[in-house]
Scaffold this active site. Structure first.
Site, mmCIF file in Angstrom:
data_model
loop_
_atom_site.group_PDB
_atom_site.id
_atom_site.type_symbol
_atom_site.label_atom_id
_atom_site.label_comp_id
_atom_site.label_asym_id
_atom_site.label_seq_id
_atom_site.Cartn_x
_atom_site.Cartn_y
_atom_site.Cartn_z
ATOM 1 N N ASP A 215 -47.528 17.436 13.238
ATOM 2 C CA ASP A 215 -47.505 18.853 12.895
ATOM 3 C C ASP A 215 -48.853 19.456 13.271
ATOM 4 O OD1 ASP A 215 -46.424 21.227 11.657
ATOM 5 O OD2 ASP A 215 -47.865 20.896 10.045
ATOM 6 N N GLU A 299 -43.579 19.971 17.795
ATOM 7 C CA GLU A 299 -42.792 21.194 17.809
ATOM 8 C C GLU A 299 -42.934 21.861 19.166
ATOM 9 O OE1 GLU A 299 -42.855 22.865 13.290
ATOM 10 O OE2 GLU A 299 -44.695 23.052 14.417
ATOM 11 N N ASP A 395 -47.978 19.664 5.029
ATOM 12 C CA ASP A 395 -48.081 19.310 6.445
ATOM 13 C C ASP A 395 -47.514 17.921 6.719
ATOM 14 O OD1 ASP A 395 -49.418 21.721 7.096
ATOM 15 O OD2 ASP A 395 -51.261 20.873 6.275
#
Ligand SMILES: [Zn+2]
Length: 434
Positions: A215, A299, A395
């Site tokens: 992340d 991501e 997170d």
């Protein structure tokens, strides 16, 4: 499999060599600007702008008696390369995909600028159009192709054409592969040389078998699904005060005056310093992660809405609030993109896999029971599932969801992924799915 790698070193030309090099980069910049002016005319006349059209016009410039210096103080190959760069800048401008991405990111629109054409009319300089280069940008370069024909390496010296001869460079590592091209650049007065190499290697098999979800964040640059955190290197912060002061001083000086130039050089030096630190740091982090994990899931930044919740209401603070403020955000955006790019090619070299997943709900989903709710995210740092009461760092929870999404992408493909083609297929799949 063929891999391309650039090896960059500090170049140390002597005074005479610097004179020639300055002339070469200067004329390359001059040709870029002349060609750009010409291509604005072509643009206004709806003429087709491509590499061949532009390269053919170099001769006109050289034959112009006003530009006599181009005959003696330039390198033909590098001029052609410069003009090709200009052509690719234009092709980016004409690419609707690039424009769509720009719209998505909603970059701030700058003050409108215009270019005056020969007939006195003006055209508006639109975003993504190539720009004029100035000497005061402190950033010049030339590229030579067909390395073997014009150059060679002797120990820690490189032989360059145009009577430059052998130039010393700080050879800090071995150059592996066949050198295809060489770029000589000058940034804030410092010269460097970069050798673009090509090498054939056997399809690599990644030494590790583990997978990791990552992340990307502001306060913690990286949070991993195995509970590690990596802090960002705030090279900018520590230099910010200094930079602001120098910039204030610059604004009080007469534009392009001697003092202005001097001040401008100082500012550029800090900018390059910041960029170098960040670059080195990102390289270290990405090499480490790539070496240790066969599969990395991140991501998809293109889909991440950077402005999402950035304005952040008093109740629900968005994760990008801080970063939204001006330059900080810009630097971070670049940092993230650069980092993912690094991970991507490093995985490629190692025979690993990088999977980009849709960032939707990664921060709101419970990594334990998969329950999705806004309320799960109690604060910036705390995650508490309203259904199963699972508590974790927000997170860390997101990183675990990212990893899970990566596995899901793989299983949708059927079987465990190995090698490059799989990754490309899964990427296509994701894009269709979103
Ligand atoms: Zn739960």
């Amino acid at each position: 499999m063929k891999i391309n790698k650039a090896y960059k070193f500090r170049l140390e030309p002597n005074v005479e060599q610097q004179v020639i090099l300055n002339n070469l980069v200067g004329s390359a910049r001059f040709v870029w600007n002349q060609m750009l002016a010409m291509s604005f005319e072509m643009f206004a006349n709806n003429e087709f702008i491509n590499a061949t059209n532009l390269v053919n016009k170099i001769m006109d410039l050289k034959n112009n008696p006003d530009f006599e210096f181009l005959k003696s103080h330039s390198n033909a190959v590098s001029l052609q390369q410069k003009v090709r760069d200009l052509a690719s800048a234009w092709s980016r401008f004409f690419d609707p995909k690039v424009h769509a991405r720009l719209k998505e990111n909603k970059k701030k629109i700058r003050k409108l600028k215009f270019f005056k054409l020969a007939d006195g009319t003006e055209i508006q300089l639109r975003p993504l159009m190539p720009r004029f280069k100035r000497k005061s940008d402190g950033c010049d370069s030339i590229r030579l192709v067909q390395f073997d024909k014009y150059c060679r390496i002797e120990g820690n010296r490189v032989k360059l054409p145009n009577g430059i001869g052998l130039v010393k460079f700080r050879k800090s590592q071995d150059i592996i592969g066949t050198i295809k091209n060489v770029t000589i650049s000058k940034k804030s007065g410092r010269w460097s040389v970069s050798f673009g190499c090509e090498r054939e290697i056997e399809n690599p098999i990644h030494p590790s078998k583990t997978a990791i979800g990552i992340d990307l964040g502001i306060t913690k640059l990286i949070s991993t699904s195995d509970g590690q955190y990596i802090k960002p290197k705030n090279s900018f912060k520590s230099n910010q005060v200094k930079l602001a002061k120098l910039q204030r001083q610059l604004s009080r000086k007469v534009l392009f005056s001697q003092n202005w130039q001097k001040q401008n050089r100082k500012i550029q030096k800090i900018h390059h310093h910041i960029a170098n630190i960040r670059h080195d740091y990102l390289h270290k982090i990405t090499t480490n992660i790539s070496k240790n994990h066969a599969m990395i899931v991140v991501e998809n930044l293109k889909v991440v809405n950077m402005s999402q919740s950035a304005s952040g209401s008093a109740v629900q603070h968005g994760r990008n609030v801080k970063a939204k403020s001006g330059l900080n955000k810009l630097i971070l955006d670049q940092g993230w993109g650069m980092m993912v790019d690094m991970l991507e090619y490093k995985q490629h070299w190692q025979g690993g896999l990088l999977i980009k997943i849709n960032p939707r709900y990664t921060s709101q989903t419970c990594s334990q029971c998969q329950h999705i709710a806004k309320e799960n995210r109690r604060s910036q740092a705390r995650f508490e599932c309203v259904k199963c009461r699972y508590v974790a760092n927000a997170d860390f929870n997101a990183a675990r969801n990212i990893l899970a999404a990566g596995h899901a992408v793989l299983s949708a493909e059927g079987g465990c992924g190995k090698g490059r083609p799989m990754k490309q297929k899964t990427c296509g799949l994701r894009e269709k799915a979103t």
